[in-house]
Design an enzyme around this catalytic site. Structure first.
Site, mmCIF file in Angstrom:
data_model
loop_
_atom_site.group_PDB
_atom_site.id
_atom_site.type_symbol
_atom_site.label_atom_id
_atom_site.label_comp_id
_atom_site.label_asym_id
_atom_site.label_seq_id
_atom_site.Cartn_x
_atom_site.Cartn_y
_atom_site.Cartn_z
ATOM 1 C CD GLU A 1 -2.520 1.673 0.140
ATOM 2 O OE1 GLU A 1 -2.266 2.770 -0.409
ATOM 3 O OE2 GLU A 1 -3.377 0.876 -0.278
ATOM 4 C CD GLU B 1 -12.329 -1.970 -0.685
ATOM 5 O OE1 GLU B 1 -12.062 -0.759 -0.805
ATOM 6 O OE2 GLU B 1 -11.513 -2.877 -0.868
#
Length: 676
Positions: free
Chosen positions: A373, A476
């Site tokens: 990330e 998500e």
């Protein structure tokens, strides 16, 4: 008399100064016409005598003193015919026919300005691109505007998400007539009574992402994501644009089985592809979205050695190849969305022993899926990227999930003057970055799963280690969207929009659909059977079983479908489809004689009768059927599921009952030794 002479002169002038060249799709249904009218280039498209795109201008406006807009003459044209059958390294269809007629137009303008335009007509649509060749006394190219128009002849119903918004591509799709659109992302899909269109692009390199903006009425043009200084495209000496694509079909399902985007990309550049392997995976991920665990260190840290071993044991026991681990590296303790520059890609948290975890995984026949990330801090990531790839390769990590969480025009870049400027996620700066990642990954034999990506444009044909990506609202959102999650129709729209561009890591497979102990205001708005069907409906060569291990171990009977379903296919067929309402797809496993069916619906219950004509003649199959129970309903009873078996063959007509918000998943397993 003078008036007649004047009219005759105008007619002669327009004919004398208008030139037109046509190419035809191999089946002769689609006609692409290039026209040069008094120095202005344009094109039009028709199909079976029906006009689809009326006269639409082409060309560029440059910052440099080079006219690529008008005053052209045709210097040369060539027409070529091409037909090949090529094989995907992996994919939803093993063998793909690439068959088209091509028109190359070389234009010359004032002051010897040169522009080349290439058109290709396929049975399933059209692609065209620009090439600006090297010009005399011109060292750089700065595009102020790409003039490409898409002028419609009909007010199509359209499915779209708007462009230049805060949250990249992660919005729910809307439907509206084309005449009411503003500026939209591609793919944008349109439908009338007898025609379906999808506008997108192929082979996006060294160029910004294209959106489509309505100018007035039904007239649209390309709108590119700009650099921070307002320039759209920057190049040295020469420039090749992506292909502008228009997929054309009789019915929605034919868009899904169109491979025009892939066909407009170059063949595989990687000599050795033995290391590129589709697979299913589990991971330390959903528990963070539920707030059961954290990416950051502390008492709820998810990425610990102990927790990683728990997931490795689960993966090994149930046949999953990979375990994704997020939050393993230092930098998450800060506000990492704002302070991505603090993320370290080679330094694990003290409670995560990567050497021990990878040793343990190897012992269990499982591989780690790495995670980078970046918080869209590109300068920080690129400074560490090669070391980070070496680090993972040292520990046998062959897949990396990348992430670029950040919003709007907030990607920091340092310009030539040393000043801080901010770029869009989807501008040329980021397109070039994403490609550097893919190519560096290939150097280290690493596959990429990109989240918060640039949209797919088929580069997986050329770089087959670019496996899958997000680029839309995934599972998500069912954990933390303040409006409650993705509505039932969401996955009946994705296959006709986002998924036309390529595979999506939707992260499906949530079994505990309601989780009041963690997120009382959220839930998954499907039935359990629909969660299974998503593995067939939503294509990805890397598919996640996203739920917590304990939620699968208490539901092992439906979980078996996720264990069985492959992620690499030989054939794909669409049995029925209506955008935003329902969809039934069958796919044949590339490595066995098995077929798999997925069928889903929106908030309405439906019943289908489907024929099994795709099965082999003279053979019997055991149909392992996972379908909604008679009392199933996504709102009131989402867990009701029936699991049955029956013997079927090619002539069987199968009745499929879908509950509201429901689905059906079927495995067809050949009966060994049976022959009519």
């Amino acid at each position: 008399m003078k008036r007649l002479f004047f009219l005759f002169f105008l007619l002669f002038y327009s004919v004398a100064f208008t030139q037109q060249y046509k190419i035809y799709s191999p089946n002769k249904n689609i006609i692409v016409a290039f026209t040069l009218d008094r120095g202005i280039p344009s094109y039009s498209i028709s199909r079976s005598d029906q006009s689809i795109i009326k006269n639409s201008k082409l060309g560029y406006i440059l910052k440099e003193n080079l006219n690529l807009r008008d005053s052209f003459r045709i210097k040369n044209t060539t027409i070529n015919y091409y037909n090949e059958l090529w094989t995907q390294v992996w994919g939803e269809q093993k063998d793909i026919r690439n068959n088209y007629e091509e028109l190359n137009v070389d234009l010359e303008g004032s002051n010897n300005a040169q522009l080349k335009i290439i058109f290709r007509a396929f049975n399933d649509g059209v692609g065209f691109r620009y090439i600006i060749p090297e010009q005399k006394d011109l060292d750089s190219i700065n595009v102020i505007d790409e003039l490409t128009e898409f002028n419609l002849t009909k007010d199509y119903k359209s499915w779209f998400i708007n462009a230049f918004l805060w949250n990249r591509y992660e919005y729910l799709y809307h439907s509206e007539n084309a005449s009411l659109l503003d500026t939209v992302q591609t793919p944008v899909t349109m439908e009338s009574d007898n025609l379906c269109l999808s506008f997108h692009e192929a082979a996006l390199y060294n160029y910004p992402s294209m959106t489509v903006g309505r100018v007035k009425g039904l007239n649209f043009k390309s709108v590119l994501y700009p650099w921070s200084d307002g320039i759209l495209v920057k190049a040295r000496k020469t420039l090749t644009s992506p292909w502008r694509t228009i997929q054309i079909a009789d019915k929605p399902g034919d868009l899904i089985t169109s491979y025009l985007i892939l066909n407009l990309n170059e063949p595989n550049k990687l000599k050795d592809v033995s290391w590129i392997k589709p697979a299913k995976y589990v991971g330390i991920w959903w528990e963070m979205h539920l707030d059961k665990a954290t990416w950051s260190s502390g008492p709820k840290h998810g990425a610990t050695t102990e927790n990683a071993k728990k997931y490795i044991d689960f993966a090994s026991k149930y046949g999953f190849k990979g375990v994704l681990i997020e939050g393993w590296n230092e930098g998450w303790d800060n506000d990492w969305v704002k302070e991505g520059y603090k993320l370290n890609f080679t330094k694990p948290y003290p409670d995560f022993d990567i050497a021990e975890v990878t040793r343990y995984a190897k012992e269990k026949g499982v591989e780690l899926i790495g995670h980078h990330e970046t918080g869209r801090a590109i300068i920080n990531y690129e400074a560490q990227m090669e070391d980070a790839f070496k680090f993972y390769k040292k520990y046998g990590v062959n897949v990396i999930k990348t992430g670029y969480v950040g919003h709007g025009q907030t990607v920091l870049r340092i310009d030539a003057n040393g000043d801080s400027v901010f770029e869009w996620h989807h501008g040329q700066y980021m397109v070039e970055h994403y490609q550097r990642v893919v190519e560096l990954a290939a150097k280290y034999h690493i596959m990429i799963d990109a989240h918060e990506p640039i949209k797919d444009t088929g580069i997986r044909r050329t770089w087959p280690n670019m496996m899958t990506r997000e680029g839309a609202r995934g599972q998500e959102y069912d954990a933390w969207d303040p409006n409650g999650g993705n509505p039932p129709e969401h996955t009946t729209i994705l296959p006709f929009t986002r998924l036309l561009s390529g595979p999506m890591d939707f992260t499906p497979g949530i079994f505990k659909l309601i989780y009041p102990e963690y997120k009382p205001n959220n839930r998954v708005n499907t039935t359990l059977a629909k969660s299974l069907a998503h593995y067939v409906i939503i294509y990805s060569p890397l598919h996640m079983a996203a739920d917590l291990p304990e939620n699968y171990e208490t539901n092992l009977k439906p979980f078996k479908f996720i264990q069985d379903v492959p992620t690499d296919w030989e054939k794909t067929e669409v049995l029925n489809a209506q955008i935003g309402d329902y969809l039934t797809i069958v796919r044949k496993d590339r490595n066995s004689t098995d077929w798999y069916l997925g069928s889903i619906t929106d908030e309405e219950a439906r019943t289908f009768e489907v024929t099994l004509t795709y099965l082999d003649e003279g053979k019997q199959y055991t149909a392992e059927i996972y379908t909604d129970g008679k009392d199933a309903d996504w709102k009131t009873n989402p867990y009701s599921i029936e699991i049955t078996q029956q013997i079927v063959k090619k002539s069987t007509i199968l009745k499929i009952n879908l509950a509201a918000g429901g689905g059906c998943a079927i495995r067809f397993r050949e009966v060994a030794g049976y022959q009519d």
